[in-house]
Design an enzyme around this catalytic site. Sequence first.
Site, mmCIF file in Angstrom:
data_model
loop_
_atom_site.group_PDB
_atom_site.id
_atom_site.type_symbol
_atom_site.label_atom_id
_atom_site.label_comp_id
_atom_site.label_asym_id
_atom_site.label_seq_id
_atom_site.Cartn_x
_atom_site.Cartn_y
_atom_site.Cartn_z
ATOM 1 C CB SER A 162 -0.926 0.048 1.148
ATOM 2 O OG SER A 162 -1.944 -0.790 0.948
ATOM 3 C CE LYS A 220 -3.914 0.889 -1.103
ATOM 4 N NZ LYS A 220 -4.437 0.517 0.355
ATOM 5 C CE1 TYR A 236 -3.820 -1.251 -4.942
ATOM 6 C CE2 TYR A 236 -4.694 -3.340 -5.011
ATOM 7 C CZ TYR A 236 -4.165 -2.240 -4.325
ATOM 8 O OH TYR A 236 -4.447 -2.118 -2.951
ATOM 9 C CE1 TYR A 255 -5.269 2.164 4.369
ATOM 10 C CE2 TYR A 255 -3.484 0.812 5.376
ATOM 11 C CZ TYR A 255 -4.060 1.421 4.370
ATOM 12 O OH TYR A 255 -3.448 1.025 3.169
ATOM 13 C CB VAL A 285 -0.211 -5.926 4.200
ATOM 14 C CG1 VAL A 285 -1.074 -5.440 4.730
ATOM 15 C CG2 VAL A 285 -0.273 -6.193 2.620
HETATM 16 O O1 DON Z 1 -4.536 -4.880 -1.858
HETATM 17 C C1 DON Z 1 -3.887 -4.960 -1.117
HETATM 18 O O2 DON Z 1 -4.898 -5.668 -0.251
HETATM 19 C C2 DON Z 1 -2.527 -5.456 -0.760
HETATM 20 N N1 DON Z 1 -1.913 -5.391 -2.195
HETATM 21 C C3 DON Z 1 -2.063 -4.016 -0.161
HETATM 22 C C4 DON Z 1 -2.696 -3.623 1.237
HETATM 23 C C5 DON Z 1 -1.808 -2.889 2.006
HETATM 24 O O3 DON Z 1 -0.685 -3.023 2.006
HETATM 25 C C6 DON Z 1 -2.457 -2.347 3.182
HETATM 26 N N2 DON Z 1 -1.750 -1.597 4.023
HETATM 27 N N3 DON Z 1 -1.030 -1.786 5.204
#
Ligand code: DON
Length: 435
Positions: free
Chosen positions: A64, A67, A189, A241, A259
Amino acid sequence: MAELVQRYLDEILAEHADVTDGALADYIPELTRVDPSKFGLALELTDGFAYESGDARTQFTIQSISKPFTYALALDRIGHDAVDRKIGVEPSGEPFNEISVDDRTKTPKNPMINAGAIAAVSLIPAADPQERFAQILDFYSACAGRPLDVDEDVYRSEKASNSRNRAIAYMLQSFGVLDDDPDDVLDVYVRQCAIRVTSRDLAEMASTLARGGVHPATGRRVTSAAAVQRTLSVMMTCGMYDTTGDWVTSVGMPAKSGVGGGILAVLPGQLGIGVYSPLLDENGNSVRGGRVCRTLSARLGLHFLSVTRESRSIIRATRDVAPRVRVYELHGDLLFAGAEQTLRTVENDRADVDVAILEVSKVDDINDTARAMLAGMRESLTAVGKEGYVVDPDRRVIPTDGRSAGAVVFGTVEDAIAAARDHVEIQAGSANRVG
Ligand code: DON
């Protein structure tokens, strides 16, 4: 100095090294294969000087933390208005993978949750998904100052377990947010989330944001200052978040977590931070990464609002150099808050002082607002029969052009004091005559 900072960073990392709370992200199966003990930190100043501690060169997927960069790229390419029509800027108070849009606008609430990030990908103008991804990869690489690549295993792993994001992408299509094929957008994405970085890369990318879109080492502008300002704003309000409020309070730097275990934090105008530790809390934020950021902020005074506090010390010293003549020595960066403080101090001293002399040769930086405020200070002093002088030997602070209209500038404190004595005498003389 450099050793001292290095020692601080090593100590901070060591303090949190024994923390084993949290768990690896397992909804992307490949992420459970990483070494949970890895722990790295990098800090890069906006002049490109970087510190590294621990496993700062260990690679992990950006997830993320991608983003804000894709959002900045979209802002840069199609402009704020076009982006705003598709993505909001309000904190959602929801988990990152919530299947939701804003009740009223039917668009994603912000670009830091998955819905907004998927929409941001679709806004990068390109002839096909390959070209779109190439632009994204190029932009991230330009911010990191080296060519980045994709962890194909993580990409495939997330692709094969992606129902949640598919639900989000199709929902966005149904609301008219996505113009392109949802699966194509999603593929880009997922690829962007699987781009590999190190803590050092994150620090460099953060430092690029801290410099308003200029890469710290090369001095090359990679995006506009306006895109960066908007991006940092949403990082500040939505980047962590549901824990963003706590983060802003205790860390006070715009930040983004992933993550994969990374956290990127930015102190605008000053530095960028990258931390990596893959054990996550229930919100998907790195446990040790969060702790390191908190300690760094507290110990090095990095909360963005401490800038305001520091501006209170813009007046380093005051000296009464003759009856009713006071010298104010200014230092540091003279921006709005510092100039405001100077003006208020001079105003508060008015009962005892007829001539205020501002010694500005130690001021590092000044903006036009502060310049105008200093010129305005003299105007309000002369209106009540008093004077305000500036000592600026190199005319760095008060240039000779029209921007400083109204300021009376001297090359030395002695010359200013001599003029001040004359002024006080004349004032006293005219007061006696009136008397
Ligand atoms: O789209 C997703 O769920 C993962 N590729 C990225 C989510 C993420 O990193 C949330 N952050 N902490």
